[in-house]
Design a protein around this motif. Structure first.
Motif, PDB file in Angstrom:
ATOM      1  N   ARG A 120       0.853  -1.182   0.000  1.00  0.00           N
ATOM      2  CA  ARG A 120       0.000   0.000   0.000  1.00  0.00           C
ATOM      3  C   ARG A 120       0.893   1.238   0.000  1.00  0.00           C
ATOM      4  O   ARG A 120       1.878   1.307   0.723  1.00  0.00           O
ATOM      5  CB  ARG A 120      -0.905   0.003   1.228  1.00  0.00           C
ATOM      6  N   GLU A 121       0.531   2.231  -0.803  1.00  0.00           N
ATOM      7  CA  GLU A 121       1.328   3.437  -0.896  1.00  0.00           C
ATOM      8  C   GLU A 121       0.458   4.680  -0.769  1.00  0.00           C
ATOM      9  O   GLU A 121      -0.719   4.674  -1.138  1.00  0.00           O
ATOM     10  CB  GLU A 121       2.073   3.487  -2.243  1.00  0.00           C
ATOM     11  N   LEU A 122       1.064   5.732  -0.268  1.00  0.00           N
ATOM     12  CA  LEU A 122       0.372   7.011  -0.161  1.00  0.00           C
ATOM     13  C   LEU A 122       0.241   7.630  -1.552  1.00  0.00           C
ATOM     14  O   LEU A 122       1.224   7.724  -2.288  1.00  0.00           O
ATOM     15  CB  LEU A 122       1.136   7.961   0.759  1.00  0.00           C
ATOM     16  N   VAL A 123      -0.967   8.065  -1.874  1.00  0.00           N
ATOM     17  CA  VAL A 123      -1.207   8.755  -3.130  1.00  0.00           C
ATOM     18  C   VAL A 123      -1.208  10.269  -2.900  1.00  0.00           C
ATOM     19  O   VAL A 123      -0.522  11.018  -3.583  1.00  0.00           O
ATOM     20  CB  VAL A 123      -2.553   8.325  -3.744  1.00  0.00           C
ATOM     21  N   ALA A 124      -2.001  10.703  -1.924  1.00  0.00           N
ATOM     22  CA  ALA A 124      -2.104  12.127  -1.632  1.00  0.00           C
ATOM     23  C   ALA A 124      -2.660  12.307  -0.231  1.00  0.00           C
ATOM     24  O   ALA A 124      -3.406  11.463   0.260  1.00  0.00           O
ATOM     25  CB  ALA A 124      -3.012  12.832  -2.636  1.00  0.00           C
ATOM     26  N   SER A 125      -2.279  13.408   0.383  1.00  0.00           N
ATOM     27  CA  SER A 125      -2.803  13.721   1.705  1.00  0.00           C
ATOM     28  C   SER A 125      -3.095  15.210   1.792  1.00  0.00           C
ATOM     29  O   SER A 125      -2.563  16.015   1.015  1.00  0.00           O
ATOM     30  CB  SER A 125      -1.813  13.311   2.797  1.00  0.00           C
ATOM     31  N   ILE A 126      -3.945  15.550   2.768  1.00  0.00           N
ATOM     32  CA  ILE A 126      -4.326  16.945   2.958  1.00  0.00           C
ATOM     33  C   ILE A 126      -4.511  17.198   4.444  1.00  0.00           C
ATOM     34  O   ILE A 126      -5.134  16.410   5.148  1.00  0.00           O
ATOM     35  CB  ILE A 126      -5.604  17.291   2.153  1.00  0.00           C
ATOM     36  N   THR A 127      -3.945  18.288   4.925  1.00  0.00           N
ATOM     37  CA  THR A 127      -4.074  18.620   6.335  1.00  0.00           C
ATOM     38  C   THR A 127      -5.384  19.359   6.585  1.00  0.00           C
ATOM     39  O   THR A 127      -6.099  19.736   5.654  1.00  0.00           O
ATOM     40  CB  THR A 127      -2.897  19.507   6.783  1.00  0.00           C
ATOM     41  N   SER A 128      -5.673  19.613   7.848  1.00  0.00           N
ATOM     42  CA  SER A 128      -6.898  20.332   8.188  1.00  0.00           C
ATOM     43  C   SER A 128      -6.864  21.772   7.683  1.00  0.00           C
ATOM     44  O   SER A 128      -7.910  22.382   7.450  1.00  0.00           O
ATOM     45  CB  SER A 128      -7.116  20.317   9.696  1.00  0.00           C
ATOM     46  N   SER A 129      -5.679  22.294   7.474  1.00  0.00           N
ATOM     47  CA  SER A 129      -5.552  23.664   6.965  1.00  0.00           C
ATOM     48  C   SER A 129      -5.464  23.719   5.448  1.00  0.00           C
ATOM     49  O   SER A 129      -5.387  24.805   4.871  1.00  0.00           O
ATOM     50  CB  SER A 129      -4.315  24.340   7.569  1.00  0.00           C
ATOM     51  N   GLY A 130      -5.466  22.538   4.809  1.00  0.00           N
ATOM     52  CA  GLY A 130      -5.502  22.511   3.358  1.00  0.00           C
ATOM     53  C   GLY A 130      -4.186  22.280   2.655  1.00  0.00           C
ATOM     54  O   GLY A 130      -4.130  22.267   1.421  1.00  0.00           O
ATOM     55  N   SER A 131      -3.124  22.073   3.397  1.00  0.00           N
ATOM     56  CA  SER A 131      -1.844  21.765   2.756  1.00  0.00           C
ATOM     57  C   SER A 131      -1.897  20.355   2.175  1.00  0.00           C
ATOM     58  O   SER A 131      -2.409  19.442   2.814  1.00  0.00           O
ATOM     59  CB  SER A 131      -0.702  21.874   3.766  1.00  0.00           C
ATOM     60  N   THR A 132      -1.342  20.220   0.992  1.00  0.00           N
ATOM     61  CA  THR A 132      -1.421  18.937   0.294  1.00  0.00           C
ATOM     62  C   THR A 132      -0.044  18.349   0.021  1.00  0.00           C
ATOM     63  O   THR A 132       0.961  19.067  -0.033  1.00  0.00           O
ATOM     64  CB  THR A 132      -2.162  19.090  -1.034  1.00  0.00           C
ATOM     65  N   ASN A 133      -0.047  17.040  -0.164  1.00  0.00           N
ATOM     66  CA  ASN A 133       1.178  16.311  -0.480  1.00  0.00           C
ATOM     67  C   ASN A 133       0.798  15.207  -1.457  1.00  0.00           C
ATOM     68  O   ASN A 133      -0.252  14.571  -1.299  1.00  0.00           O
ATOM     69  CB  ASN A 133       1.780  15.713   0.793  1.00  0.00           C
ATOM     70  N   TYR A 134       1.642  15.001  -2.479  1.00  0.00           N
ATOM     71  CA  TYR A 134       1.344  14.008  -3.507  1.00  0.00           C
ATOM     72  C   TYR A 134       2.534  13.085  -3.745  1.00  0.00           C
ATOM     73  O   TYR A 134       3.694  13.502  -3.645  1.00  0.00           O
ATOM     74  CB  TYR A 134       1.013  14.695  -4.839  1.00  0.00           C
ATOM     75  N   ALA A 135       2.227  11.867  -4.104  1.00  0.00           N
ATOM     76  CA  ALA A 135       3.265  10.966  -4.580  1.00  0.00           C
ATOM     77  C   ALA A 135       3.780  11.500  -5.913  1.00  0.00           C
ATOM     78  O   ALA A 135       3.018  12.074  -6.696  1.00  0.00           O
ATOM     79  CB  ALA A 135       2.701   9.559  -4.762  1.00  0.00           C
ATOM     80  N   ASP A 136       5.054  11.308  -6.167  1.00  0.00           N
ATOM     81  CA  ASP A 136       5.642  11.813  -7.412  1.00  0.00           C
ATOM     82  C   ASP A 136       4.917  11.263  -8.639  1.00  0.00           C
ATOM     83  O   ASP A 136       4.777  11.957  -9.646  1.00  0.00           O
ATOM     84  CB  ASP A 136       7.123  11.437  -7.483  1.00  0.00           C
TER      85      ASP A 136
END
Length: 119
Positions: free
Chosen positions: A45-61
């Motif tokens: 299982r791998e992380l695709v994308a995440s988002i914090t409560s304040s809206g900051s996002t992170n994506y897999a390359d």
């Protein structure tokens, strides 16, 4: 108890688009980070994308520029818009939500929704 339910998966042709949704329900809770993970057959299982409560996002390359994560605080929901889909995006997509109450915090997972991209 907190429940996480994904929806919106399905079959799409390569190059197409799909949006998956995740709704979190329960009583007396608040949400911190939320995210989408995926697991393809025979792979971890791998992380695709995440988002914090304040809206900051992170994506897999591998999905940057193609996928967009967003959330609706009023609905306790998170979405993943997937564009320019590739066959390698085929996987079960899982939603994860970090929830907390007055004296607890935990991470909750949905059952997953299948996304199949045909080439």
């Amino acid at each position: 108890q907190v429940q996480v339910v994904e929806s919106g998966g399905g079959l799409v042709q390569a190059g197409g688009s799909l949006r998956v949704s995740c709704a979190v329900s329960g009583s007396a809770f608040s949400l911190n980070d939320m995210g989408w993970y995926r697991q393809a057959p025979g792979k971890a299982r791998e992380l695709v994308a995440s988002i914090t409560s304040s809206g900051s996002t992170n994506y897999a390359d591998s999905v940057k520029g193609r996928f967009t994560i967003s959330r609706d605080h009023a609905k306790n929901a998170v979405y993943l818009q997937m564009n320019s889909l590739k066959s390698e995006d085929t996987a079960v997509y899982y939603c994860a939500a970090q929830a907390y109450g007055s004296r607890w915090s935990d991470e909750f997972w949905g059952q997953g929704t299948q996304v199949t991209v045909s080439s």
